[in-house]
Motif scaffolding. Structure first.
Motif, PDB file in Angstrom:
ATOM      1  N   PHE A 191      42.642  34.176  -0.397  1.00 51.98           N
ATOM      2  CA  PHE A 191      42.515  35.518  -0.968  1.00 51.98           C
ATOM      3  C   PHE A 191      43.776  36.329  -0.681  1.00 51.98           C
ATOM      4  O   PHE A 191      44.610  35.970   0.145  1.00 51.98           O
ATOM      5  N   ASP A 192      43.858  37.459  -1.403  1.00 50.02           N
ATOM      6  CA  ASP A 192      45.012  38.340  -1.276  1.00 50.02           C
ATOM      7  C   ASP A 192      44.551  39.763  -1.578  1.00 50.02           C
ATOM      8  O   ASP A 192      43.535  39.959  -2.270  1.00 50.02           O
ATOM      9  N   GLN A 193      45.270  40.734  -1.045  1.00 47.45           N
ATOM     10  CA  GLN A 193      44.962  42.135  -1.335  1.00 47.45           C
ATOM     11  C   GLN A 193      45.606  42.600  -2.655  1.00 47.45           C
ATOM     12  O   GLN A 193      45.493  43.778  -3.031  1.00 47.45           O
ATOM     13  N   GLN A 194      46.266  41.664  -3.341  1.00 43.94           N
ATOM     14  CA  GLN A 194      46.880  41.937  -4.637  1.00 43.94           C
ATOM     15  C   GLN A 194      46.294  40.983  -5.681  1.00 43.94           C
ATOM     16  O   GLN A 194      45.912  39.862  -5.348  1.00 43.94           O
ATOM     17  N   PRO A 195      46.161  41.401  -6.926  1.00 40.61           N
ATOM     18  CA  PRO A 195      45.707  40.470  -7.975  1.00 40.61           C
ATOM     19  C   PRO A 195      46.640  39.262  -8.058  1.00 40.61           C
ATOM     20  O   PRO A 195      47.848  39.372  -7.795  1.00 40.61           O
ATOM     21  N   HIS A 196      46.065  38.140  -8.417  1.00 41.95           N
ATOM     22  CA  HIS A 196      46.849  36.892  -8.351  1.00 41.95           C
ATOM     23  C   HIS A 196      46.234  35.895  -9.321  1.00 41.95           C
ATOM     24  O   HIS A 196      45.063  35.988  -9.688  1.00 41.95           O
ATOM     25  N   GLU A 197      46.995  34.928  -9.709  1.00 39.48           N
ATOM     26  CA  GLU A 197      46.518  33.845 -10.576  1.00 39.48           C
ATOM     27  C   GLU A 197      46.739  32.509  -9.858  1.00 39.48           C
ATOM     28  O   GLU A 197      47.576  32.407  -8.963  1.00 39.48           O
ATOM     29  N   LEU A 198      45.955  31.486 -10.263  1.00 37.96           N
ATOM     30  CA  LEU A 198      46.162  30.118  -9.784  1.00 37.96           C
ATOM     31  C   LEU A 198      46.533  29.236 -10.965  1.00 37.96           C
ATOM     32  O   LEU A 198      45.895  29.306 -12.023  1.00 37.96           O
ATOM     33  N   THR A 199      47.536  28.401 -10.784  1.00 37.89           N
ATOM     34  CA  THR A 199      47.837  27.390 -11.797  1.00 37.89           C
ATOM     35  C   THR A 199      46.817  26.266 -11.687  1.00 37.89           C
ATOM     36  O   THR A 199      46.071  26.162 -10.698  1.00 37.89           O
ATOM     37  N   ALA A 200      46.785  25.418 -12.695  1.00 38.51           N
ATOM     38  CA  ALA A 200      45.865  24.263 -12.665  1.00 38.51           C
ATOM     39  C   ALA A 200      46.167  23.363 -11.474  1.00 38.51           C
ATOM     40  O   ALA A 200      45.251  22.836 -10.830  1.00 38.51           O
ATOM     41  N   GLN A 201      47.473  23.195 -11.168  1.00 39.72           N
ATOM     42  CA  GLN A 201      47.836  22.338 -10.039  1.00 39.72           C
ATOM     43  C   GLN A 201      47.405  22.977  -8.714  1.00 39.72           C
ATOM     44  O   GLN A 201      46.957  22.282  -7.801  1.00 39.72           O
ATOM     45  N   GLN A 202      47.529  24.302  -8.598  1.00 40.46           N
ATOM     46  CA  GLN A 202      47.100  24.977  -7.366  1.00 40.46           C
ATOM     47  C   GLN A 202      45.587  24.879  -7.182  1.00 40.46           C
ATOM     48  O   GLN A 202      45.096  24.645  -6.076  1.00 40.46           O
ATOM     49  N   ARG A 203      44.854  25.047  -8.259  1.00 39.88           N
ATOM     50  CA  ARG A 203      43.397  24.918  -8.178  1.00 39.88           C
ATOM     51  C   ARG A 203      43.013  23.492  -7.760  1.00 39.88           C
ATOM     52  O   ARG A 203      42.136  23.301  -6.899  1.00 39.88           O
ATOM     53  N   GLU A 204      43.660  22.499  -8.352  1.00 44.13           N
ATOM     54  CA  GLU A 204      43.375  21.113  -7.984  1.00 44.13           C
ATOM     55  C   GLU A 204      43.711  20.869  -6.510  1.00 44.13           C
ATOM     56  O   GLU A 204      42.964  20.191  -5.794  1.00 44.13           O
ATOM     57  N   GLY A 205      44.820  21.429  -6.035  1.00 37.54           N
ATOM     58  CA  GLY A 205      45.186  21.280  -4.635  1.00 37.54           C
ATOM     59  C   GLY A 205      44.155  21.903  -3.710  1.00 37.54           C
ATOM     60  O   GLY A 205      43.809  21.340  -2.668  1.00 37.54           O
ATOM     61  N   LEU A 206      43.639  23.087  -4.091  1.00 42.59           N
ATOM     62  CA  LEU A 206      42.601  23.745  -3.289  1.00 42.59           C
ATOM     63  C   LEU A 206      41.353  22.882  -3.207  1.00 42.59           C
ATOM     64  O   LEU A 206      40.733  22.747  -2.132  1.00 42.59           O
ATOM     65  N   GLU A 207      40.951  22.288  -4.304  1.00 42.46           N
ATOM     66  CA  GLU A 207      39.753  21.437  -4.315  1.00 42.46           C
ATOM     67  C   GLU A 207      39.953  20.182  -3.480  1.00 42.46           C
ATOM     68  O   GLU A 207      39.034  19.731  -2.775  1.00 42.46           O
ATOM     69  N   LYS A 208      41.157  19.605  -3.527  1.00 44.23           N
ATOM     70  CA  LYS A 208      41.431  18.434  -2.700  1.00 44.23           C
ATOM     71  C   LYS A 208      41.391  18.785  -1.214  1.00 44.23           C
ATOM     72  O   LYS A 208      40.874  18.020  -0.387  1.00 44.23           O
ATOM     73  N   LEU A 209      41.923  19.947  -0.864  1.00 44.88           N
ATOM     74  CA  LEU A 209      41.886  20.375   0.533  1.00 44.88           C
ATOM     75  C   LEU A 209      40.452  20.655   0.988  1.00 44.88           C
ATOM     76  O   LEU A 209      40.105  20.422   2.154  1.00 44.88           O
ATOM     77  N   ALA A 210      39.600  21.129   0.075  1.00 50.02           N
ATOM     78  CA  ALA A 210      38.187  21.330   0.418  1.00 50.02           C
ATOM     79  C   ALA A 210      37.528  19.994   0.766  1.00 50.02           C
ATOM     80  O   ALA A 210      36.732  19.899   1.709  1.00 50.02           O
ATOM     81  N   ARG A 211      37.880  18.962   0.009  1.00 51.57           N
ATOM     82  CA  ARG A 211      37.345  17.627   0.332  1.00 51.57           C
ATOM     83  C   ARG A 211      37.883  17.145   1.673  1.00 51.57           C
ATOM     84  O   ARG A 211      37.185  16.458   2.423  1.00 51.57           O
ATOM     85  N   MET A 212      39.127  17.530   1.991  1.00 53.48           N
ATOM     86  CA  MET A 212      39.690  17.155   3.278  1.00 53.48           C
ATOM     87  C   MET A 212      38.938  17.854   4.421  1.00 53.48           C
ATOM     88  O   MET A 212      38.705  17.265   5.482  1.00 53.48           O
ATOM     89  N   VAL A 213      38.540  19.117   4.201  1.00 59.79           N
ATOM     90  CA  VAL A 213      37.729  19.825   5.197  1.00 59.79           C
ATOM     91  C   VAL A 213      36.436  19.065   5.457  1.00 59.79           C
ATOM     92  O   VAL A 213      36.003  18.891   6.604  1.00 59.79           O
ATOM     93  N   MET A 214      35.801  18.578   4.393  1.00 59.45           N
ATOM     94  CA  MET A 214      34.570  17.809   4.560  1.00 59.45           C
ATOM     95  C   MET A 214      34.834  16.513   5.314  1.00 59.45           C
ATOM     96  O   MET A 214      33.996  16.074   6.117  1.00 59.45           O
TER      97      MET A 214
END
Length: 424
Positions: free
Chosen positions: A143-166
């Protein structure tokens, strides 16, 4: 996104997943709440913030009433009420949540993390922490205190890291399972040590109680062997010699059992002449063989690797069973044969007795199982055989004998491993 508790004049409801009870049970199985932080998670949240180009990232776990920040980057982790959590809302969504400006999203614009009551979050993205059964336990959130966008690659990276947390959480859960298993093994080991100490005391007492009268028997038989009338009568001398030999073997067996118990029930493995063992058994049960008018045939038997005392008990139980459960309507015949192959040795005791029904064969190896109440016995013999077989890492198979009867085959491996066993 500091999540310290705060006082609010308004009670906020939160959505509850349809699988809430199963989800909470799964969370409890992971055992991650109320324990020190998992060591690999700080690196994961830092990487999540870097990939997504934002200053803050956090692993949020949603329990029944609270949000637990397990690791955070950009601020100190804490705990807040579930009704204040943005991730408590996102876990009911079907997929990753990405919000450019939370003040414009009706799901979040009244949340205290957005309104300034706790924080002033604008950009928010949350990837599910989903267990192997599909239950969402929390989220990896950036999250951020400023509006922001995610690219498709950034979203995919976030999801992969979530699986790593699991993966990290799964590793922790498996570590806990292993620790519990080790604790169980340690408790079992202590109980076995206590049991073995009791066995040693019991065996010593029983051996003492058995040897006293047996000493008298040996003395009287030895005296009997010296009487002129016995010396002059070939039949009497042969009977006395057999009695003396059997009593001596009984003495040695008592000593062997005592030694066996003093080693904590561990077999003493060596090369054993199976033919000699069988002959000793036949000598010891010779009177029972004569009383049953049985014939016993023995073929060539191999040298095997095992515990001589236990193998003698094994053979004696099998032969005694063949005599005890003979078919009274026909002649009793017992055959003892052996064979050898590259993997080990097999010997078989086959009889012409009443046989064992196929469905009863597994059950007769259990302690105190008696199929025939009209035949004297305790139901211990075959159970003892099974325990000896297990101690030799061997295999016992019960079949029928062609024409009627029972055949028991024992296969001993060449490289037997000495496992503890207690003789009954």
């Amino acid at each position: 996104m500091t999540s310290t508790s705060h006082t609010s004049t308004k009670t906020r409801a939160f959505p509850v997943p349809a699988d809430e009870q199963e989800r909470l049970r799964s969370l409890a199985d992971y055992g991650i709440l109320g324990v020190p932080p998992l060591p690999d998670l700080p690196s994961v949240v830092e990487l999540a913030a870097y990939i997504c180009g934002v200053p803050n990232a956090v692993v949020n776990i949603i329990s029944a009433t609270q949000q637990h920040q397990m690791a955070a980057y950009g601020f100190e982790p804490g705990v807040c009420d579930r009704e204040d959590s943005m991730c408590a809302i996102s876990i009911v969504e079907p997929e990753t949540v990405v919000v450019r400006d939370a003040t414009l999203d009706p799901r979040f614009n009244r949340n205290p993390f957005v309104t300034g009551e706790i924080d002033d979050v604008r950009f928010y993205a949350s990837a599910h922490l989903r267990d192997r059964d599909g239950h969402v336990l929390g989220s990896l959130c950036v999250f951020d205190q400023q509006p922001h966008e995610l690219t498709a690659q950034q979203r995919e990276g976030l999801e992969k890291l979530a699986r790593m947390v699991m993966d990290v959480m799964d590793l922790h859960r498996h570590g806990q399972m292993l620790e519990r298993a080790l604790n169980t093994v340690q408790r079992t080991t202590r109980e076995l040590q206590r049991s073995n100490a009791s066995l040693q005391h019991f065996a010593g007492q029983v051996s003492h109680d058995l040897k006293n009268p047996l000493t008298g028997v040996l003395g009287f038989v030895a005296m009997l062997a010296e009487i002129d009338a016995v010396l002059e009568d070939a039949t009497a001398k042969r009977c006395v010699d057999k009695a003396l030999s059997s009593a001596t073997r009984m003495w040695r067996m008592i000593e062997d059992v005592l030694s066996h118990a003093s080693l904590g029930g561990r077999p003493s493995f060596a090369q054993v002449d199976l033919g000699a063992v069988v002959q000793q058994v036949l000598d010891d049960v010779g009177a029972a063989i004569s009383a049953a008018q049985a014939t016993v045939d023995t073929g060539p038997l191999p040298m095997v690797y095992g515990d001589a005392t236990q193998l003698r008990v094994l053979v004696q139980n099998l032969v005694s069973n063949s005599l005890k459960f003979r078919d009274r309507g026909r002649a009793c015949h017992i055959s003892i044969t052996g064979s050898e192959d590259p993997d080990g040795w097999t010997f078989a005791v086959a009889d012409s007795g009443i046989g064992i029904a196929e469905e009863d064969r597994p059950r007769v190896l259990e302690m105190f199982t008696r199929l025939r109440t009209d035949v004297e016995g305790s139901g211990i013999g075959l159970a003892t055989c099974q325990r000896i077989v297990e101690a030799h890492d061997a295999r016992l198979v019960i079949d029928g004998t062609p024409g009627g009867g029972t055949t028991v085959r024992i296969t001993l491996p060449r490289n037997a491993l000495p496992f503890p066993v207690l003789l009954s």
